[in-house]
Design a protein around this motif. Sequence first.
Motif, PDB file in Angstrom:
ATOM      1  N   GLY A 370       0.794  -1.231   0.000  1.00 54.22           N
ATOM      2  CA  GLY A 370       0.000   0.000   0.000  1.00 54.22           C
ATOM      3  C   GLY A 370       0.822   1.275   0.000  1.00 54.22           C
ATOM      4  O   GLY A 370       0.287   2.362  -0.156  1.00 54.22           O
ATOM      5  N   LYS A 371       2.151   1.140   0.175  1.00 48.55           N
ATOM      6  CA  LYS A 371       2.984   2.351   0.200  1.00 48.55           C
ATOM      7  C   LYS A 371       3.621   2.570  -1.160  1.00 48.55           C
ATOM      8  O   LYS A 371       4.011   1.623  -1.835  1.00 48.55           O
ATOM      9  CB  LYS A 371       4.087   2.208   1.253  1.00 48.55           C
ATOM     10  CG  LYS A 371       3.559   2.163   2.672  1.00 48.55           C
ATOM     11  CD  LYS A 371       4.694   2.434   3.651  1.00 48.55           C
ATOM     12  CE  LYS A 371       4.193   2.546   5.075  1.00 48.55           C
ATOM     13  NZ  LYS A 371       4.092   1.221   5.720  1.00 48.55           N
ATOM     14  N   LEU A 372       3.751   3.858  -1.523  1.00 46.94           N
ATOM     15  CA  LEU A 372       4.359   4.194  -2.797  1.00 46.94           C
ATOM     16  C   LEU A 372       5.878   4.302  -2.620  1.00 46.94           C
ATOM     17  O   LEU A 372       6.357   5.010  -1.733  1.00 46.94           O
ATOM     18  CB  LEU A 372       3.785   5.535  -3.274  1.00 46.94           C
ATOM     19  CG  LEU A 372       4.045   5.895  -4.735  1.00 46.94           C
ATOM     20  CD1 LEU A 372       3.331   4.905  -5.665  1.00 46.94           C
ATOM     21  CD2 LEU A 372       3.567   7.315  -5.019  1.00 46.94           C
ATOM     22  N   VAL A 373       6.635   3.593  -3.478  1.00 42.33           N
ATOM     23  CA  VAL A 373       8.104   3.648  -3.377  1.00 42.33           C
ATOM     24  C   VAL A 373       8.719   3.836  -4.768  1.00 42.33           C
ATOM     25  O   VAL A 373       8.092   3.572  -5.792  1.00 42.33           O
ATOM     26  CB  VAL A 373       8.704   2.369  -2.714  1.00 42.33           C
ATOM     27  CG1 VAL A 373       8.149   2.154  -1.317  1.00 42.33           C
ATOM     28  CG2 VAL A 373       8.475   1.135  -3.581  1.00 42.33           C
ATOM     29  N   ALA A 374       9.982   4.290  -4.764  1.00 44.50           N
ATOM     30  CA  ALA A 374      10.705   4.501  -6.016  1.00 44.50           C
ATOM     31  C   ALA A 374      11.046   3.168  -6.658  1.00 44.50           C
ATOM     32  O   ALA A 374      11.457   2.220  -5.994  1.00 44.50           O
ATOM     33  CB  ALA A 374      11.985   5.288  -5.747  1.00 44.50           C
ATOM     34  N   ASN A 375      10.883   3.120  -7.983  1.00 41.78           N
ATOM     35  CA  ASN A 375      11.131   1.881  -8.715  1.00 41.78           C
ATOM     36  C   ASN A 375      11.658   2.233 -10.109  1.00 41.78           C
ATOM     37  O   ASN A 375      11.103   1.833 -11.118  1.00 41.78           O
ATOM     38  CB  ASN A 375       9.812   1.094  -8.816  1.00 41.78           C
ATOM     39  CG  ASN A 375       9.970  -0.239  -9.517  1.00 41.78           C
ATOM     40  OD1 ASN A 375      10.941  -0.934  -9.284  1.00 41.78           O
ATOM     41  ND2 ASN A 375       9.017  -0.579 -10.376  1.00 41.78           N
ATOM     42  N   GLY A 376      12.731   3.023 -10.130  1.00 41.86           N
ATOM     43  CA  GLY A 376      13.274   3.429 -11.427  1.00 41.86           C
ATOM     44  C   GLY A 376      14.150   4.644 -11.230  1.00 41.86           C
ATOM     45  O   GLY A 376      14.441   5.037 -10.090  1.00 41.86           O
ATOM     46  N   GLY A 377      14.583   5.244 -12.328  1.00 41.43           N
ATOM     47  CA  GLY A 377      15.439   6.426 -12.265  1.00 41.43           C
ATOM     48  C   GLY A 377      14.612   7.678 -12.084  1.00 41.43           C
ATOM     49  O   GLY A 377      14.653   8.358 -11.057  1.00 41.43           O
ATOM     50  N   ARG A 378      13.800   7.963 -13.100  1.00 41.69           N
ATOM     51  CA  ARG A 378      12.873   9.082 -12.970  1.00 41.69           C
ATOM     52  C   ARG A 378      11.621   8.526 -12.314  1.00 41.69           C
ATOM     53  O   ARG A 378      11.077   7.512 -12.752  1.00 41.69           O
ATOM     54  CB  ARG A 378      12.606   9.691 -14.343  1.00 41.69           C
ATOM     55  CG  ARG A 378      13.895  10.335 -14.890  1.00 41.69           C
ATOM     56  CD  ARG A 378      13.674  11.067 -16.182  1.00 41.69           C
ATOM     57  NE  ARG A 378      13.347  10.179 -17.284  1.00 41.69           N
ATOM     58  CZ  ARG A 378      12.927  10.603 -18.485  1.00 41.69           C
ATOM     59  NH1 ARG A 378      12.785  11.889 -18.712  1.00 41.69           N
ATOM     60  NH2 ARG A 378      12.668   9.739 -19.449  1.00 41.69           N
ATOM     61  N   VAL A 379      11.160   9.172 -11.252  1.00 39.61           N
ATOM     62  CA  VAL A 379      10.163   8.546 -10.378  1.00 39.61           C
ATOM     63  C   VAL A 379       8.790   9.207 -10.509  1.00 39.61           C
ATOM     64  O   VAL A 379       7.787   8.534 -10.706  1.00 39.61           O
ATOM     65  CB  VAL A 379      10.683   8.560  -8.923  1.00 39.61           C
ATOM     66  CG1 VAL A 379       9.621   8.036  -7.964  1.00 39.61           C
ATOM     67  CG2 VAL A 379      11.965   7.706  -8.817  1.00 39.61           C
ATOM     68  N   LEU A 380       8.741  10.529 -10.395  1.00 39.22           N
ATOM     69  CA  LEU A 380       7.471  11.261 -10.479  1.00 39.22           C
ATOM     70  C   LEU A 380       7.685  12.519 -11.308  1.00 39.22           C
ATOM     71  O   LEU A 380       8.805  13.023 -11.409  1.00 39.22           O
ATOM     72  CB  LEU A 380       7.010  11.699  -9.082  1.00 39.22           C
ATOM     73  CG  LEU A 380       6.466  10.650  -8.111  1.00 39.22           C
ATOM     74  CD1 LEU A 380       6.303  11.284  -6.733  1.00 39.22           C
ATOM     75  CD2 LEU A 380       5.133  10.077  -8.570  1.00 39.22           C
ATOM     76  N   ASN A 381       6.610  13.025 -11.875  1.00 44.16           N
ATOM     77  CA  ASN A 381       6.649  14.306 -12.593  1.00 44.16           C
ATOM     78  C   ASN A 381       5.567  15.194 -12.008  1.00 44.16           C
ATOM     79  O   ASN A 381       4.423  14.774 -11.911  1.00 44.16           O
ATOM     80  CB  ASN A 381       6.336  14.151 -14.087  1.00 44.16           C
ATOM     81  CG  ASN A 381       7.012  12.962 -14.726  1.00 44.16           C
ATOM     82  OD1 ASN A 381       6.369  12.190 -15.436  1.00 44.16           O
ATOM     83  ND2 ASN A 381       8.298  12.790 -14.473  1.00 44.16           N
ATOM     84  N   VAL A 382       5.946  16.408 -11.662  1.00 45.30           N
ATOM     85  CA  VAL A 382       4.967  17.376 -11.168  1.00 45.30           C
ATOM     86  C   VAL A 382       4.792  18.434 -12.251  1.00 45.30           C
ATOM     87  O   VAL A 382       5.755  19.107 -12.637  1.00 45.30           O
ATOM     88  CB  VAL A 382       5.447  18.022  -9.855  1.00 45.30           C
ATOM     89  CG1 VAL A 382       4.414  19.026  -9.353  1.00 45.30           C
ATOM     90  CG2 VAL A 382       5.706  16.942  -8.802  1.00 45.30           C
ATOM     91  N   THR A 383       3.573  18.584 -12.724  1.00 42.89           N
ATOM     92  CA  THR A 383       3.286  19.482 -13.840  1.00 42.89           C
ATOM     93  C   THR A 383       2.328  20.580 -13.397  1.00 42.89           C
ATOM     94  O   THR A 383       1.364  20.303 -12.682  1.00 42.89           O
ATOM     95  CB  THR A 383       2.651  18.685 -15.000  1.00 42.89           C
ATOM     96  OG1 THR A 383       3.561  17.661 -15.387  1.00 42.89           O
ATOM     97  CG2 THR A 383       2.360  19.580 -16.210  1.00 42.89           C
ATOM     98  N   ALA A 384       2.608  21.808 -13.817  1.00 44.65           N
ATOM     99  CA  ALA A 384       1.709  22.920 -13.523  1.00 44.65           C
ATOM    100  C   ALA A 384       1.384  23.656 -14.811  1.00 44.65           C
ATOM    101  O   ALA A 384       2.221  23.759 -15.712  1.00 44.65           O
ATOM    102  CB  ALA A 384       2.369  23.878 -12.536  1.00 44.65           C
ATOM    103  N   LEU A 385       0.169  24.159 -14.877  1.00 43.18           N
ATOM    104  CA  LEU A 385      -0.276  24.963 -16.022  1.00 43.18           C
ATOM    105  C   LEU A 385      -0.649  26.338 -15.484  1.00 43.18           C
ATOM    106  O   LEU A 385      -1.424  26.436 -14.527  1.00 43.18           O
ATOM    107  CB  LEU A 385      -1.490  24.286 -16.674  1.00 43.18           C
ATOM    108  CG  LEU A 385      -2.057  24.948 -17.918  1.00 43.18           C
ATOM    109  CD1 LEU A 385      -1.074  24.877 -19.091  1.00 43.18           C
ATOM    110  CD2 LEU A 385      -3.384  24.285 -18.328  1.00 43.18           C
ATOM    111  N   ALA A 386      -0.062  27.377 -16.083  1.00 46.62           N
ATOM    112  CA  ALA A 386      -0.324  28.739 -15.591  1.00 46.62           C
ATOM    113  C   ALA A 386      -0.205  29.726 -16.745  1.00 46.62           C
ATOM    114  O   ALA A 386       0.122  29.349 -17.872  1.00 46.62           O
ATOM    115  CB  ALA A 386       0.648  29.090 -14.470  1.00 46.62           C
ATOM    116  N   ASP A 387      -0.437  31.015 -16.438  1.00 47.74           N
ATOM    117  CA  ASP A 387      -0.501  32.013 -17.506  1.00 47.74           C
ATOM    118  C   ASP A 387       0.838  32.252 -18.186  1.00 47.74           C
ATOM    119  O   ASP A 387       0.885  32.602 -19.360  1.00 47.74           O
ATOM    120  CB  ASP A 387      -1.039  33.343 -16.965  1.00 47.74           C
ATOM    121  CG  ASP A 387      -2.533  33.237 -16.692  1.00 47.74           C
ATOM    122  OD1 ASP A 387      -3.170  32.315 -17.251  1.00 47.74           O
ATOM    123  OD2 ASP A 387      -3.054  34.061 -15.917  1.00 47.74           O
TER     124      ASP A 387
END
Length: 421
Positions: A370-387
Amino acid sequence: MNILLIGSGGREHALAVALAKSPQAQKLFVAPGNPGTAQVAQNVALDVADFGAVIDFCRLQNIGLVVIGPEQPLVEGIVDALEAAGIKAFGPSKAAARLEGSKGFTKDLCAKYHIPTGAYRRFAAREPALAYLREQGAPIVVKADGLAAGKGVVVALTLAEAELAVNEMFSGVFGEAGAQVVIEAYLDGEEASFFALCDGDKALAFASAQDHKRAGDGDVGPNTGGMGAYSPAPVVTPEITARVMAEIVAPTVAAMKAEGCPFKGVLFAGLMIGEGGPKLIEFNTRFGDPECQVMLARLEDDLLGLLLACAQGRLPDKVQLSDRTALTVVLAAQNYPAAPKQGGLISGVEQAERIEGVSVTHAGTKRVDGKLVANGGRVLNVTALADDVAQAQALAYRGVAAIDFPEGFYRRDIGWRAVGR
Ligand code: AMP
Ligand code: GLY
């Protein structure tokens, strides 16, 4: 329509989110997928290198379109196998994927059809390659012909570095990919990525983006798959877009048709924009990762409709993208790209996603108890959309700050070039 998406990275999570939104989409499967794609689709443990197994799955699940994320299956001919079985696919044939799979093929095509790129020579043996290097001098660029997981390019600032690269490639460090070597003139300018959708006959400009290839702030450290991106890229002005379409993309699509291997799918042109205008560095024959995440954040049209139109040879005349800016920060596991530390605990993804305008895609993650863990090189991407890019940057880093990943790292300067403009 039921869809099968192939791949397991952040790019595929972003594609899955966009495909799932389509009014035409019924069941969406992702093979093999990741914990992010599992939130919007059904992950399936298919061996995607086994084309027979993929075809059997498509028949069993009545798949109307297969979307291929990464290059490897394309270069190995998955689209040919699917089409021979009567299954529609988004992506180029094996012969058309040579635009990514063989740098020498692309350079020869550019020469034959007058597509602007750096001057080059191809070599199949060490001695003539070394002689050519000595004649040309540095800086100069040495490239393994085939796919080398992003490591087959050496931008040599000295002759000694260039000689070392040639010697290594002919000693077999890249295996078959380095059996042929391309030596290319060093191009000066600002790099940008440009994406066009193609249906074999026509091309439609999709979007521009800029990646951040180096692992460290200020563009230092080893090359990676990409540590962050934003779209649009301000350096790709409307004038540059028109030139890229007229001088690079349209002639390539016409050339591939003339050569008997029409290009269908997304054509990703790596560009150097310098004084003489845009020049081609290389083609890829799939969406970039993380460029896909920022472009899809801006897409206002139905992605499935667009990909189907490419596969069926009926590309529309335009595509609607927001003129706002999207920016993605990649969270990687410590020691990426050399030997990324696996298993690091991650929390706070939901908190990040609660911020208006922020989304998170999974790349190398897995769930353990149930816990999220790293499993690779690039792990997460945080994306934002703004003006604008400065606001998108600030918002994306607010999202990053909400995530707790002590065994990870990220660049703190994604977007610096565009913010500085
Ligand atoms: P990749 O092939 O994507 O691993 O990246 C190769 C990188 O090498 C590009 O992103 C450029 O930064 C650089 N590069 C490749 N070819 C040239 C060239 N002819 N002149 C200058 N830089 C180049
Ligand atoms: N981010 C570069 C690539 O996908 O090739």
